[in-house]
Enzyme design. Structure first.
Site, short mmCIF file in Angstrom:
data_model
loop_
_atom_site.label_atom_id
_atom_site.label_comp_id
_atom_site.label_asym_id
_atom_site.label_seq_id
_atom_site.Cartn_x
_atom_site.Cartn_y
_atom_site.Cartn_z
N ASP A 9 8.42 2.43 11.58
CA ASP A 9 7.02 2.54 11.22
C ASP A 9 6.86 3.68 10.21
O ASP A 9 7.06 4.85 10.56
CB ASP A 9 6.21 2.81 12.49
CG ASP A 9 4.72 2.95 12.26
OD1 ASP A 9 4.28 3.02 11.10
OD2 ASP A 9 3.99 3.01 13.27
N VAL A 32 0.95 -2.92 6.24
CA VAL A 32 1.23 -1.49 6.13
C VAL A 32 -0.01 -0.73 5.63
O VAL A 32 -0.25 0.40 6.05
CB VAL A 32 2.47 -1.22 5.23
CG1 VAL A 32 2.20 -1.52 3.78
CG2 VAL A 32 2.96 0.20 5.40
N ASP A 33 -0.80 -1.35 4.78
CA ASP A 33 -2.02 -0.72 4.26
C ASP A 33 -2.97 -0.36 5.41
O ASP A 33 -3.43 0.78 5.53
CB ASP A 33 -2.69 -1.66 3.26
CG ASP A 33 -3.85 -1.04 2.50
OD1 ASP A 33 -3.93 0.20 2.42
OD2 ASP A 33 -4.66 -1.81 1.96
N THR A 121 5.95 -7.99 0.06
CA THR A 121 6.71 -9.02 0.80
C THR A 121 5.97 -9.57 2.00
O THR A 121 6.47 -10.49 2.65
CB THR A 121 8.07 -8.47 1.26
OG1 THR A 121 7.87 -7.37 2.15
CG2 THR A 121 8.92 -8.05 0.08
N TYR A 124 1.40 -10.93 0.35
CA TYR A 124 1.49 -11.23 -1.08
C TYR A 124 2.63 -12.18 -1.38
O TYR A 124 2.76 -12.66 -2.51
CB TYR A 124 1.62 -9.95 -1.89
CG TYR A 124 0.32 -9.17 -2.04
CD1 TYR A 124 -0.82 -9.47 -1.29
CD2 TYR A 124 0.22 -8.13 -2.94
CE1 TYR A 124 -2.00 -8.77 -1.44
CE2 TYR A 124 -0.96 -7.42 -3.10
CZ TYR A 124 -2.06 -7.74 -2.35
OH TYR A 124 -3.22 -7.03 -2.50
#
Length: 170
Positions: A9, A32-33, A121, A124
């Site tokens: 993480d 992740v954003d 990845t 998107y």
């Protein structure tokens, strides 16, 4: 510059800067954003809003910097990766620009250690093997002055193995 890969993480990694696979709005999202925005707290979003007010977001391939907020990283470098459209729409160049421009921002910050997620990845849809090859080759070719270490942080086992293989090939 030392290159390494870990599986885990990115929000838990102590580093001078971590890179966020952001969207053009800079207002958080999924993957992740969203994880970086949630873990980093309201300071990150507040600075993203200031950037939006000043320049209207972040174009694909570019990178902007905010505080790390409540993260163990001091700074977050937000970059917007390309949406995969089959590979004939400049996606490779835009993805390489994400890594290059993020390293430019890291150099401006005086960062010595930078951590990258697997940009583009997830939702998107960029093919993981192609994205990993671009990431590693772009970082290796970067003329670093202050950045001493780049860590590729892979959330999933498939990306982790891809990066391990690419880094072992040297």
């Amino acid at each position: 510059m030392k290159l390494s890969v870990v599986q885990g993480d990115i929000t838990r990694l102590p580093a001078d800067a971590i890179v966020n696979a952001a969207n053009e709005s800079l207002l958080g999202g999924g993957g992740v954003d969203g994880a970086i925005h949630r873990a980093g707290g309201p300071e990150i979003l507040a600075e993203c809003r200031e950037i939006r007010a000043r320049q209207g977001g972040c174009p694909t391939g570019e990178a902007v910097v905010t505080t790390g907020g409540q993260l163990p990283a001091r700074h977050v470098i937000h970059t917007v990766g390309p949406v995969w459209a089959g590979g004939a729409s400049g996606e490779a160049e835009l993805l390489a620009a994400c890594y290059h421009n993020s390293l430019d921002r890291a150099e401006e910050l005086g960062a010595r250690q930078v951590a990258f997620p697997n940009i583009s990845t997830g939702v998107y849809g960029y093919p993981k093997d192609r994205a990993a090859a671009i990431a590693v080759s772009t970082v290796k070719a970067y003329p670093a002055r202050q950045v001493e270490e780049v860590v590729f942080v892979c959330f999933d086992a498939e990306n982790f193995r891809l990066y391990q293989d690419l880094l072992a090939a040297d």
